[in-house]
Write an enzyme that holds these catalytic residues in place. Structure first.
Site, PDB file in Angstrom:
ATOM      1  N   ASP A  10       0.856  -1.175   0.000  1.00 58.56           N
ATOM      2  CA  ASP A  10       0.000   0.000   0.000  1.00 58.56           C
ATOM      3  C   ASP A  10       0.893   1.226   0.000  1.00 58.56           C
ATOM      4  OD1 ASP A  10      -1.657   2.147   0.634  1.00 58.56           O
ATOM      5  OD2 ASP A  10      -2.630   1.150   2.324  1.00 58.56           O
ATOM      6  N   ASP A  34      -5.041   7.543  -6.529  1.00 61.11           N
ATOM      7  CA  ASP A  34      -5.221   8.982  -6.304  1.00 61.11           C
ATOM      8  C   ASP A  34      -6.154   9.224  -5.123  1.00 61.11           C
ATOM      9  OD1 ASP A  34      -5.158  11.750  -6.708  1.00 61.11           O
ATOM     10  OD2 ASP A  34      -6.412  11.692  -8.503  1.00 61.11           O
ATOM     11  N   SER A 117      -1.167   4.743 -14.825  1.00 63.40           N
ATOM     12  CA  SER A 117      -2.040   4.629 -16.009  1.00 63.40           C
ATOM     13  C   SER A 117      -2.564   3.232 -16.307  1.00 63.40           C
ATOM     14  CB  SER A 117      -1.360   5.187 -17.266  1.00 63.40           C
ATOM     15  OG  SER A 117      -1.375   6.592 -17.254  1.00 63.40           O
TER      16      SER A 117
END
Length: 176
Positions: A10, A34, A117
């Site tokens: 994490d 995000d 991405s």
């Protein structure tokens, strides 16, 4: 040369100088990594991000880490996959290069990245992993400040893809 590590974990719990946020162009939070970073850092992160006026794809901007263990958050909007003919690979490479340059300029010795991405932006993960490993290793060859970069991946499947890209990169370097 610095060290590249690949772990499952994490990113919001990483004890490093800077974590990289796979941001959207507004820099005001979103889903996935995000959103997790914004939640863990607290509302002060959003307040500071509002002062940055967003960022274009491939650019990087830095903020404090607030409630995160990391001192800084480097925000970089990754490219949305559109089939590969719209410069996506170059833009993804820019994310890594610009984030690392910003870390170096701000005195960060340790940096952690997510897989940029490859979630909702649908960049093919095998290609993204090769780009990430190439750009990180290239940067570490010249880095004066950054000593260690950690790819922090959310599951074993994604980690295995990055491990394979790192092994492929090491084999290519050995042949040269």
């Amino acid at each position: 040369m610095g060290n590249l590590r690949i772990i499952k974990g994490d990113i919001t719990t990483c004890q490093v100088d800077a974590i990289v946020n796979a941001a959207n162009t507004s820099l005001l939070g979103g889903g996935g990594v995000d959103g997790a970073i914004h939640r863990a850092a607290g509302p002060e992160l959003l307040e500071e991000c509002r002062t940055l006026n967003g960022a274009v794809t491939g650019e990087a901007k830095i903020t404090k880490g607030y409630r995160l263990p990391a001192h800084f958050v480097i925000h970089t909007p990754g490219p949305i996959w559109q089939g590969g003919s719209k410069g996506e690979a170059g833009l993804l490479a820019d994310c890594y290069r610009n984030s690392l340059a910003l870390a170096e300029a701000n005195g960060c010795r340790t940096v952690a990245f997510p897989s940029i991405s490859t979630g909702v932006y649908r960049f093919p993960i095998e290609q993204a992993a090769r780009i990430a490993v190439r750009e990180i290793r290239s940067f570490l060859n010249e880095a004066r400040v950054v000593e260690e970069v950690t790819m922090v991946l959310f599951n074993e499947e994604v980690k295995a893809i990055y491990d394979a890209a790192a092994a492929e990169s090491a084999a290519d370097l050995a042949e040269k």
